[in-house]
Design a protein around this motif. Structure first.
Motif, PDB file in Angstrom:
ATOM      1  N   ALA A   1       0.842  -1.196   0.000  1.00  0.00           N
ATOM      2  CA  ALA A   1       0.000   0.000   0.000  1.00  0.00           C
ATOM      3  C   ALA A   1       0.876   1.243   0.000  1.00  0.00           C
ATOM      4  O   ALA A   1       2.024   1.225   0.464  1.00  0.00           O
ATOM      5  CB  ALA A   1      -0.927   0.015   1.215  1.00  0.00           C
ATOM      6  N   GLU A   2       0.326   2.323  -0.536  1.00  0.00           N
ATOM      7  CA  GLU A   2       1.041   3.590  -0.594  1.00  0.00           C
ATOM      8  C   GLU A   2       0.040   4.736  -0.537  1.00  0.00           C
ATOM      9  O   GLU A   2      -1.175   4.518  -0.677  1.00  0.00           O
ATOM     10  CB  GLU A   2       1.882   3.674  -1.866  1.00  0.00           C
ATOM     11  N   PRO A   3       0.496   5.961  -0.310  1.00  0.00           N
ATOM     12  CA  PRO A   3      -0.420   7.105  -0.244  1.00  0.00           C
ATOM     13  C   PRO A   3      -1.240   7.268  -1.525  1.00  0.00           C
ATOM     14  O   PRO A   3      -0.746   6.980  -2.631  1.00  0.00           O
ATOM     15  CB  PRO A   3       0.522   8.295  -0.028  1.00  0.00           C
ATOM     16  N   GLU A   4      -2.449   7.732  -1.379  1.00  0.00           N
ATOM     17  CA  GLU A   4      -3.361   7.866  -2.523  1.00  0.00           C
ATOM     18  C   GLU A   4      -2.775   8.744  -3.626  1.00  0.00           C
ATOM     19  O   GLU A   4      -2.893   8.420  -4.812  1.00  0.00           O
ATOM     20  CB  GLU A   4      -4.695   8.459  -2.053  1.00  0.00           C
ATOM     21  N   ASP A   5      -2.160   9.865  -3.252  1.00  0.00           N
ATOM     22  CA  ASP A   5      -1.626  10.763  -4.274  1.00  0.00           C
ATOM     23  C   ASP A   5      -0.477  10.117  -5.044  1.00  0.00           C
ATOM     24  O   ASP A   5      -0.306  10.344  -6.247  1.00  0.00           O
ATOM     25  CB  ASP A   5      -1.196  12.099  -3.657  1.00  0.00           C
ATOM     26  N   MET A   6       0.317   9.280  -4.363  1.00  0.00           N
ATOM     27  CA  MET A   6       1.396   8.563  -5.041  1.00  0.00           C
ATOM     28  C   MET A   6       0.820   7.491  -5.974  1.00  0.00           C
ATOM     29  O   MET A   6       1.270   7.332  -7.111  1.00  0.00           O
ATOM     30  CB  MET A   6       2.332   7.901  -4.014  1.00  0.00           C
ATOM     31  N   ALA A   7      -0.194   6.784  -5.504  1.00  0.00           N
ATOM     32  CA  ALA A   7      -0.786   5.700  -6.294  1.00  0.00           C
ATOM     33  C   ALA A   7      -1.429   6.206  -7.571  1.00  0.00           C
ATOM     34  O   ALA A   7      -1.472   5.495  -8.587  1.00  0.00           O
ATOM     35  CB  ALA A   7      -1.819   4.950  -5.454  1.00  0.00           C
ATOM     36  N   ALA A   8      -1.913   7.452  -7.548  1.00  0.00           N
ATOM     37  CA  ALA A   8      -2.597   8.007  -8.718  1.00  0.00           C
ATOM     38  C   ALA A   8      -1.669   8.147  -9.920  1.00  0.00           C
ATOM     39  O   ALA A   8      -2.122   8.149 -11.068  1.00  0.00           O
ATOM     40  CB  ALA A   8      -3.198   9.367  -8.360  1.00  0.00           C
ATOM     41  N   LYS A   9      -0.368   8.242  -9.664  1.00  0.00           N
ATOM     42  CA  LYS A   9       0.578   8.419 -10.769  1.00  0.00           C
ATOM     43  C   LYS A   9       1.671   7.350 -10.781  1.00  0.00           C
ATOM     44  O   LYS A   9       2.661   7.472 -11.504  1.00  0.00           O
ATOM     45  CB  LYS A   9       1.223   9.810 -10.675  1.00  0.00           C
TER      46      LYS A   9
END
Length: 220
Positions: free
Chosen positions: A103-111
């Motif tokens: 898992a990773e932060p949402e903003d990181m996962a978006a890109k």
């Protein structure tokens, strides 16, 4: 009379699901076992030939592998992490279902695209599973070992990603994290010390058979 067979069970969520299973097998712990004020760790049961110890999930495998307990109930995640040769896991109990995920932060996962990773820094209590998983993909994993509060690691810049157990995903969501990859599905297993399986066969084998029947009857 020989020493009682000792069954190691984990504290927490798995224990809640394990108690009805134990009852179906015909094993009922003494009242102190469910007393939240009790600090005892070893308990008698309705069967004089069986005692129960309650320890941390990771320690269940260690107690059984080293023969301090003859049987145990533990998640397959723990078995994957420690890979003790002294353990035999004959029955999938079908309880404690969850998964080990990245898992990773949402903003990181978006890109972010996991397929493009070559090196990752990850906070986890599963360094062996994590390193093995990424090595199979040709990715170098730098693991920061934590025993809890994994979700804080990205927020405090300890590591941008985590590998942890996920059930509902609520904890991840509340901490601004999202799953980006599932490493393995997890269920709880009945484990047996291999030496005890041979030296105490008359006691251990009937218990293994009883657990297997209880699982099959529940599924029927």
């Amino acid at each position: 009379m020989s020493e009682p067979v000792i069954i190691a069970v984990p504290k927490g969520r798995i224990l809640e699901e394990a108690l009805p299973l134990l009852a179906r097998v015909g094993i009922v712990p003494e009242p102190a076992f469910v007393d939240k004020n009790s600090r005892a760790l070893r308990f008698s049961t309705n069967r004089p030939d069986i005692d129960i110890i309650r320890v941390r999930a990771f320690d269940v495998a260690t107690f059984v592998a080293h023969g301090a307990a003859q049987l145990g109930i533990v998640g397959s995640d723990v078995l994957m992490e420690f890979d003790y040769s002294e353990l035999y896991a004959p029955v999938d109990l079908g309880i404690g279902g969850c998964r080990i995920s990245v898992a990773e932060p949402e903003d990181m996962a978006a890109k972010d695209d996991p397929r493009g990773w070559s090196h990752v820094r990850i906070a986890t209590k599963y360094p062996h599973i994590t390193a093995k998983h990424f090595a199979a993909r040709g990715v170098q994993a730098e693991c920061v070992k934590l025993n809890g509060a994994m979700e804080l690691a990205p927020k405090l810049d300890l590591a941008p990603r985590i590998v942890d157990l996920v059930s509902s995903g609520r904890t991840l969501k509340e901490n601004g994290l999202v799953e980006v990859e599932v490493i393995a599905e997890v269920t709880s297993r009945l484990i047996v010390n291999r030496a005890a399986f041979k030296t105490r066969v008359g006691e251990v084998v009937p218990l293994v058979d009883a657990f297997r029947r209880a699982v099959e009857d529940q599924a029927a």
